[in-house]
Design an enzyme around this catalytic site. Sequence first.
Site, PDB file in Angstrom:
ATOM      1  N   GLY B  88       0.814  -1.202   0.000  1.00  0.00           N
ATOM      2  CA  GLY B  88       0.000   0.000   0.000  1.00  0.00           C
ATOM      3  C   GLY B  88       0.849   1.254   0.000  1.00  0.00           C
ATOM      4  N   GLY B 180       6.689  -3.593   3.013  1.00  0.00           N
ATOM      5  CA  GLY B 180       6.410  -3.979   4.392  1.00  0.00           C
ATOM      6  C   GLY B 180       6.875  -5.378   4.732  1.00  0.00           C
ATOM      7  CG  ASP B 181       5.913  -8.318   8.455  1.00  0.00           C
ATOM      8  OD1 ASP B 181       6.895  -7.974   9.138  1.00  0.00           O
ATOM      9  OD2 ASP B 181       5.266  -9.369   8.615  1.00  0.00           O
ATOM     10  N   GLY B 182       5.451  -8.412   4.609  1.00  0.00           N
ATOM     11  CA  GLY B 182       5.294  -9.467   3.608  1.00  0.00           C
ATOM     12  C   GLY B 182       6.274  -9.284   2.469  1.00  0.00           C
ATOM     13  CB  THR B 209       5.281  -0.863   8.312  1.00  0.00           C
ATOM     14  OG1 THR B 209       4.236  -0.764   9.285  1.00  0.00           O
ATOM     15  CG2 THR B 209       6.614  -0.759   8.999  1.00  0.00           C
ATOM     16  CG  ASP B 211      -0.285  -0.172  10.225  1.00  0.00           C
ATOM     17  OD1 ASP B 211      -0.772   0.873   9.746  1.00  0.00           O
ATOM     18  OD2 ASP B 211      -0.814  -1.286  10.102  1.00  0.00           O
ATOM     19  N   GLY B 255      -3.864   0.699  11.249  1.00  0.00           N
ATOM     20  CA  GLY B 255      -3.294  -0.034  12.378  1.00  0.00           C
ATOM     21  C   GLY B 255      -3.934  -1.402  12.488  1.00  0.00           C
ATOM     22  NE  ARG B 256      -3.651  -5.764   7.906  1.00  0.00           N
ATOM     23  CZ  ARG B 256      -4.783  -6.006   7.269  1.00  0.00           C
ATOM     24  NH1 ARG B 256      -5.407  -5.029   6.663  1.00  0.00           N
ATOM     25  NH2 ARG B 256      -5.292  -7.210   7.244  1.00  0.00           N
ATOM     26  NE  ARG B 365      -3.323   2.829   3.532  1.00  0.00           N
ATOM     27  CZ  ARG B 365      -2.467   1.935   4.032  1.00  0.00           C
ATOM     28  NH1 ARG B 365      -1.193   1.996   3.697  1.00  0.00           N
ATOM     29  NH2 ARG B 365      -2.878   1.002   4.860  1.00  0.00           N
TER      30      ARG B 365
END
Lengths: 474, 474, 474, 474
Positions: B88, B180-182, B209, B211, B255-256, B365
Site C-alpha cells: 500500500g 512492508g513485512d510481507g 510500514t 503502521d 493499524g491492523r 497514505r
Amino acid sequence: MSTMKYDFTVENLGECKVKSPIELSLDHGTFRAAYVKDSSFVRRQVNVFKDNDDAEDAKANNLEKAGPREYIYFNPAHVTAGICTCGGLCPGLNDVIRAVVRCLWNRYGVRRIRGIQFGYKGFFTEQGYETIDLNPDNVDTIHKIGGSFLGTSRGGGDRVNDIVDSIERLGINMMFIIGGDGTQRGALDIANEIDKRGLKISVVGIPKTVDNDLEFIDRSFGFETAVQKATQAVNSIHMEAHSQINGIGLVKLMGRESGFIATATALASHETNFCLIPEVPFDMDGPNGLLAHLEQRLIKRHHAVIVVAEGAGQELLTSTNQTDASGNKKLADIGIYLRDRITEYFASKKIHINLKYIDPGYEVRAAVTTANDSIYCERLGNNAVHAAMAGKTKIVIGLVHDKYVHIPISMATLKRNIVDPESSLWRDCLDATLQPVYMVNNINTVTDKLRKNADEAEAKALARLEKVTQMLKK
Amino acid sequence: MSTMKYDFTVENLGECKVKSPIELSLDHGTFRAAYVKDSSFVRRQVNVFKDNDDAEDAKANNLEKAGPREYIYFNPAHVTAGICTCGGLCPGLNDVIRAVVRCLWNRYGVRRIRGIQFGYKGFFTEQGYETIDLNPDNVDTIHKIGGSFLGTSRGGGDRVNDIVDSIERLGINMMFIIGGDGTQRGALDIANEIDKRGLKISVVGIPKTVDNDLEFIDRSFGFETAVQKATQAVNSIHMEAHSQINGIGLVKLMGRESGFIATATALASHETNFCLIPEVPFDMDGPNGLLAHLEQRLIKRHHAVIVVAEGAGQELLTSTNQTDASGNKKLADIGIYLRDRITEYFASKKIHINLKYIDPGYEVRAAVTTANDSIYCERLGNNAVHAAMAGKTKIVIGLVHDKYVHIPISMATLKRNIVDPESSLWRDCLDATLQPVYMVNNINTVTDKLRKNADEAEAKALARLEKVTQMLKK
Amino acid sequence: MSTMKYDFTVENLGECKVKSPIELSLDHGTFRAAYVKDSSFVRRQVNVFKDNDDAEDAKANNLEKAGPREYIYFNPAHVTAGICTCGGLCPGLNDVIRAVVRCLWNRYGVRRIRGIQFGYKGFFTEQGYETIDLNPDNVDTIHKIGGSFLGTSRGGGDRVNDIVDSIERLGINMMFIIGGDGTQRGALDIANEIDKRGLKISVVGIPKTVDNDLEFIDRSFGFETAVQKATQAVNSIHMEAHSQINGIGLVKLMGRESGFIATATALASHETNFCLIPEVPFDMDGPNGLLAHLEQRLIKRHHAVIVVAEGAGQELLTSTNQTDASGNKKLADIGIYLRDRITEYFASKKIHINLKYIDPGYEVRAAVTTANDSIYCERLGNNAVHAAMAGKTKIVIGLVHDKYVHIPISMATLKRNIVDPESSLWRDCLDATLQPVYMVNNINTVTDKLRKNADEAEAKALARLEKVTQMLKK
Amino acid sequence: MSTMKYDFTVENLGECKVKSPIELSLDHGTFRAAYVKDSSFVRRQVNVFKDNDDAEDAKANNLEKAGPREYIYFNPAHVTAGICTCGGLCPGLNDVIRAVVRCLWNRYGVRRIRGIQFGYKGFFTEQGYETIDLNPDNVDTIHKIGGSFLGTSRGGGDRVNDIVDSIERLGINMMFIIGGDGTQRGALDIANEIDKRGLKISVVGIPKTVDNDLEFIDRSFGFETAVQKATQAVNSIHMEAHSQINGIGLVKLMGRESGFIATATALASHETNFCLIPEVPFDMDGPNGLLAHLEQRLIKRHHAVIVVAEGAGQELLTSTNQTDASGNKKLADIGIYLRDRITEYFASKKIHINLKYIDPGYEVRAAVTTANDSIYCERLGNNAVHAAMAGKTKIVIGLVHDKYVHIPISMATLKRNIVDPESSLWRDCLDATLQPVYMVNNINTVTDKLRKNADEAEAKALARLEKVTQMLKK
C-alpha cells in the site's frame, strides 16, 4: 426565459429617527466613508445583448445596498441582540458570529448580545439550553477554529410560536439567523409571526449554504474554503490512483441539488477526469455511458479520478423518500452506488482495478476559513448589523457584483441556484476534465428531462412567489 | 521476558576490494566524515536496572552500523541497480526513491538505474510493464507529490523464480525493495533463490510500514506524516462533534495489529476521549463497557471523540477469514460496527446523538512527507545505497537510537512491534484521553487473553527464528 | 576524546512517603503501566566498537528514568505549582504549559497552579505583573495557537534573591521553568538559593532551545516544527531563484552556535546548494571560497539556494562584542554580509544576478507545533510533573534514545551540542547539497582552528564541571 | 466624478471565417454551452441611484464578453503560439501557462507552442535563451509548484523592434503575454509595431498584478493567494507580539501604489491594529499621529500589530528618485523607517518594547495558488486562447462582475485601481482594526493633498487616453 417578476423591496420596522453613533461622512468626495442611503441600489442584470436592451428590465431588478445608515431605527442602549446558527456545519460560522458581535459592540455600543445554542432548538424551553452572553473578548479567537461556537442543529423552524415566545421572553429585539434555505424560510415565518403580534423585532438572515446554491448572490460564505479542502482531498486520491494499476479515485462531495462544489473542485484540482453533478444526467451503461468512458480512460492512461456531487445521478437510484430534520430529501447514496457498479463492471470484464472511495465531507465542513472567506464573513456580519440597526427586517445579506445588498428572504428562497449546463463555468469544467458533454445514449431523452425539470422548478418558484405576494398584500 | 536469541550478523556477497569513489576520512579527529567500519555497532538494549546488569546480553544484541565503507564490493561502472515499491501507499516512497537514485548517481557514479513499475508485478513478463530509467533529473521533484512515482501493488512476492528470472534478464546486480513485512519476507526468499543460483546480487530492503509495527527500529518512515494528517482529521471531527447536540466523532485510522497511529494521534490531537487499539481489548456492553463510558462522557461534556485503529476490537466482530493480495488477514470493519452499535444504543435509550464517522486513510497514505520524515527517507535511501555498494545483502536499513544500522531481514520480520499496554507511551495516551485503563467487565479474562496472545506471538516468532536458523545452516 | 566524568546523580528534596494518587501497577507483566522505580536507568552510550568494550564506561553514564513514582514527596493537597516560560519564542511552549497543568490537575489533583507572566521578570514586584491561575479549562485550546500563553522575556535570571523571595511570597513549592541554557543556569542558582534558605521547593526545568543545541538529549521540543517551517521558506525562495535569471535565494535561519536547523532544513528542502553553519568555517574569496563555488553553480544551473545559520562565518565579520538580555553574544549579521558580498562580487564581474534574501525567523518561532512535536511537549510536561511530585529537583526532563529521563541541570548546561562535521548527519547534508566538504583555501588552518575551538569548548566545560562539583561537595 | 469617456471597442485581426473545432451549441436553451457572440457584453456600471438613472451611461461602458466563438480567425493547423511571463513573481503564473497550453492543444488542436524564457529578455538574441516547446505533458504538474516555469525578468518591453523581429523569426502568430501594467503597455507597443509591419499576429495579455491595482477588473489572479499567505505571516507576528512585554509586530506587505493586499490582510487576520496604505496619509508625530496612537494601544493592550503596504507613507521619506528595470519608481523603505522611528520614540520615553519587523514578500510571491485562484487562472487562460483564436488583439482578459471579458490594453492601462478611502472595503477595514479614520494632525491639509493627488491621477489618465485615441485614429 423566466417570466418571474421579482420584488426586491425591503421591509422596514419603521422610521429611522436615531442618529447613528458611527461617525461617517454625509456625502461623497470627502475622502472618508459616507453613510449609505436607502436610495442606493445595485443592478442585478449585467448581461447586455446589443439588439436587446435590458435597461427597462434592469431597473426592476435593483437591489438595495447594504451599509451603515445615518439614521437608525433602534437606540443602541435598548438593543438586545440574539444570534443563532442553524443546519449543518459550514466554514465561517464563527467568523460571522464574531463580526456581528464586534460590530454591535464596538460600532454601536450594544452591550446585550445573546448567543442561542444549537440552532432553533436553543429556543425550546424543554431542551434547557441557556443562552451565552457574547462580547468581543469571548469571541476574540473563535475564527481560528472551525465548527460553530454556539452549536447548531437541524430543524425546529416550524415551531414558530415557541420561538417567538422565547424571543419575547429573552427581550430580544434584533435577531440574527445564520442558516440555509429551510432556516431562512423559518426566519420569514418567525418575522411574520412577530408582525402579527405587533412586535418591533428585526429579523436579519445571513445565508449559509456550503453548496453555494443560493439564487442572486455571487457566492455563499464557506464555499471557497470548502473547495480548497475538497481539492486537497482530490489531490490525495489522485496520487493514490496514479500509483496503482488501473487506480480509480472516487470522491463524493457535497451538493444535494447543485453541483458547484464538485464543479469548482474539478477545475481547481486539474486532476479530475469525470465530474458528475445533479444538473447533468448520465447513463452508467451503453456505449456512451460512464462505465464505457471510464474503461476507455483506463486503457489510455491507466488511472482515473471521478468527482461526484452527492445529488448526482439520483435518477439511477432507488429513491429513499425520506427527509432529514431540516426537511431536506434524504438522498440515496450515489457514491456507494458508483463504487459498487464500477467494481462489478470491471470484475465482469476481468479487468483488475484498484478503486478507492472517499467522502471528505466532514473535514470540509469543519474547516477554518481561507483568508478570502474570512473577509467575506466579516463583511457579511458587519452589514447584517448595519441592516438590523436600521430596522430592516425579513432580509438576508447578499453579495451581488462584489457589493453587499439586502435581499428579501421571500425572494432569496424562491428557488435554488444551480450549475447551468450552458454556462461558461461548466464549459470550462468540461475543458478541464475532457469528459464528454453528455454521457448518455439518447440525448433527446435527457434534454426533454432537463426541460421538464427546469419547467417544474420554475413553476414551483412561481407558486412560492404567488404565495409570498399574497402574504405581503395582507 | 522473551527467551529469543537474535542473530544480527549481516551477510555479505563477498570481500570488498574496490576503493570507494567517495572520498572520506580514514580516521576520526579530522573534522570530516570517516568511512564506517564493519566493526562499528549500535547497542540495542539501553534499559538498565541497577540490580540486573545487562552488559552481557547487550553485547549479543549489537547492530551493525550503516554508512559508506572504504572498500566496496561492486565496481560502480558495472552496477545495474533496480528499485521497486510494493504494498500500500505510505508517505515518503518518492523521497526514498529519489535518495537512492541520487546517491547511486552522484556519489558512486552509477548510471544504470531501473525503476520496476507497480511492485513485484512489474517483474512479471505477462503484465508487460517496462522499467523506467531513473536519473537525478527525472526524480528531481517527485518528493513534492505523494504516492509512488514507480507505482505499487500488493502481492506477487511468492513468484520467486519469475522475479529472479526477471532480475537476471534485466542484468540487475543490486536490488532495492521498499515494502512492508510481507514484501521483505518475499525479498529474503528472492535473495535466497539468488544464492541458490550462485548469483552475486545484493538485495537491500527499506522497510515500509505506515503502521510503525516493525520490531527493533525507532520508527518507520511515513509514520510521522501519517500522524500529522490523522491529527488534522481528528481536529475536524472534533469541531463537528463539539458543534452538535451530543456530537460524537468517530475516526477510524490505520493499524491492523499495532495501534501506534491511533495512539500517537490521540496524543497529538489533545481532543480524543477514547482511543481503541488492537493491543487493548474492550467490551461494548456492561457497566464498564465503552457504551456506558461514552454515555457518561456525553452527560458530562455533551460531545465525544473516538479514535479507533482498524484492527481494534476484532474479537467483537465476526471474523472474515479472508486475506488480501499481500497476505494480510482481511479485517472485519470495526468502524462500521462501532457506528452501528453506538447508534442503536442511544436510540434504545431515546438519547438524541449526532454521530459522524470518517475514515481518512487514503488522504493519510497519499500525503507529502513532513520535513522530518523527508530527512529520514533521504538518509534511509543513502544508507541503503552504501550497504548495497558494500555487498551487504538480505538486510533492511533501520534507525536504532537515532543511528542507522543494518538489520538482517530474517530478524526484522520475526515479529511485529506493538503498543505495549505497560509502556509510558500508552500511559501518556491514557493521561491524554482520561479514558479508563481497561473498559472491560472482567479484567482477569482480559489479562488471561493478553497473556495467551503474547505467548502465541512469541511462539510464532520462535518458530520463524528456528526456520531461519535452519536455513542459514544450510 | 573527552575526558570528562559526568555525574548524573539526581537530587531529591527528601524521602517519598506519600502514596501516589495515580493507580498504576506495582510490577511488570500485568498488562498495565507500572510505577517507575528510581533504580531504572537509560544507558547513554550506545556506540560499540568491537575491540573496545565500553560496558564499564556505559554504566557510569546511566540516566535516571522519568515517570510516575509509587511514593511521592509532596501531598498534592498542599502543592502550589508555578510555571514560567523564559527567553525567545519556540514552537510548543503552550503545549508544554497545557500538559503540566493537565497532569497536575487531572492526575494528582493539584488545584493551585500559578502562571508567572513574561518569564523571570514576572517575579519582580516592581514590574507589577500578576500571576494567572491556570486550570484545564483556560489552557484547553492554547496548543492551537503559537507563542506563549504566559508571555516570555529574556534575562532576569541573575536576580536570584528577588526570584526566591517572590516564590516564597506566592507559596510555591514546585516550580516549572521552561527555558534555554541561560534560563536553566538561572534555575540552578535559584534552586541552590532555595537550598540555602532550607526550603523544600522542587525546581524542574523543561529545556527549550529551538537551535537543538542541548547536549545529551535526542532533540529539543519545537525543533522539528522549526525545520518544517524553515523548509517551506526555503522552498519558496527556491521557486523565486529558479524563476529568475541567475536567481540566488539566501535564507538566514536560527542557530547561534549550532547549525542543526540549517542542516536539517538543507536536507529536508532537497533544494539547498550551500549550507553554511557555525561548525564549518568557510572562505568567501579564493579559488575554493564560497563566491567561486557559487559562480560555478550559476554557470552550470543558473540558480542557487544558500541556507545560512545566523552564527555561521562569524570569523569573517567584525565582532560586535555585545550581549542581549539573555546574556547571549550579539552576533554580527552574516545574512546581510553575504547578501552584500555576493552582490558586489557579481557586479564587479558584470554578471547579472537576482538575489533575494529572507530571514523567516519569527514565523518559525511562532509556529504551531507539528503533531510529533506536540506529542513530545505533552510527554515532557507529564514527566516534569511526575518528577516534581516525587521531589526531584535541579533537573531538566530529557529524551534519550526515545526514553524520558532526568538530567541534572548542572550536567545539561555543561556544554552545547553542535553539528559534528564528522557525523553522518553532516555527511548526508553534504550529499544533499553536493557542496565541497570545506570551502576554504588552506585546509590546515581550518582544522587547526577547529581543534583549538574544540579544545577551548572542552576546557570551558571542564571548568564548569569543576565548579559544579565543588558546589555539590559543599 | 471622472469625466473620462472610455472606449471598450475590441480590435480584431480580420474576419473570422474558420469554423471552430470546438463543438458547441448555436443557441441557448439546448442544455449545452453555446458559442459566445461578439454582440454579448457585460455592463460595467452596476451602481444605481434612484434619482439618477445611469442607463445611458451604462450602455457606453459595456465590455465584450470573452469565450469561444463559432467562427475563428486562425486555422489551428497554422498557429504557432508564444507565451511569456514578465515582471516579478506572482502566484498563479504556472496555472495560467498550463491552461493556455492545454486549451490550445486539447480544444483547438494547436501543436506548436513556444515558451519564451525569462520574460521579454527571452526575445533578445544576445541573451541566447532558447524557447521551450510546451505541451500538455510537460506542463501537467507545474501548477503544483510556485514561480514561473518559463522564468521571468523585469524590463525589456521598450525594445519593441527586437521583440517583433524575434516573434517573426520564431513564426509566432499568436502571442500570450502575462505581466503587469508596464508589461502590457509594452505589449500594446509590440502589437502596434506588428500592425505597422502589416503582420497578422494576435497579442493577448493576461494581466498580472499581485497588488490587485488593475482598473475595471474584479480582482487580479494571485491576489487571493497573496492575502492567504500574508495573513499567515501576520498571525505569526501577532503571536510573537502577544507573547512579549509591549510586543509590536510590524509587517511590510506588497502594494506600491495600492493598498489592497494590506487592507485585505488586515481584514482577514482579525489581529491587525494599524493598517497603513499609500492611499491614506498619516503623520508619525503629534497628538493624532501614529506614534501617539501606538502608545495608547500599548497602554491599553500591551501589544500591537501594524501592517504596512510598501508604498505607504512615502511623503514621510526622502525620495529615492530611482526606478527599477520595469520602470517602477524605487520606493524608499517605509518598513525600516517605521521600525527605526518606533524604536527611537519608545526609547526616548524609556518604555521597554519588543519590536519585530518582517517582510514576507518573497514567500507570498512564490506561493502555490489557493483553489479559487487556481480556477481563476485556468479560466483566464482558456479565455485568452479563445480570444486569440478569434483574432482578437491588443486586449487583456478581465473578470467583471464574475464574467470574463475582453478589455483593450489601452483602457486597462489608463490608470491604477486604488483603495478608495470612501469605500465600504476601507470602512470595514477600519472597523476591523479600530484605528482612527485619519491619523493626522491637520485633516484639511490631508484632504487637500488627496484631492490634488486624485486630480493629478485623473489628468495623467486623460492624457494617456488622449494619446491612445490619437493613435487609434491613425
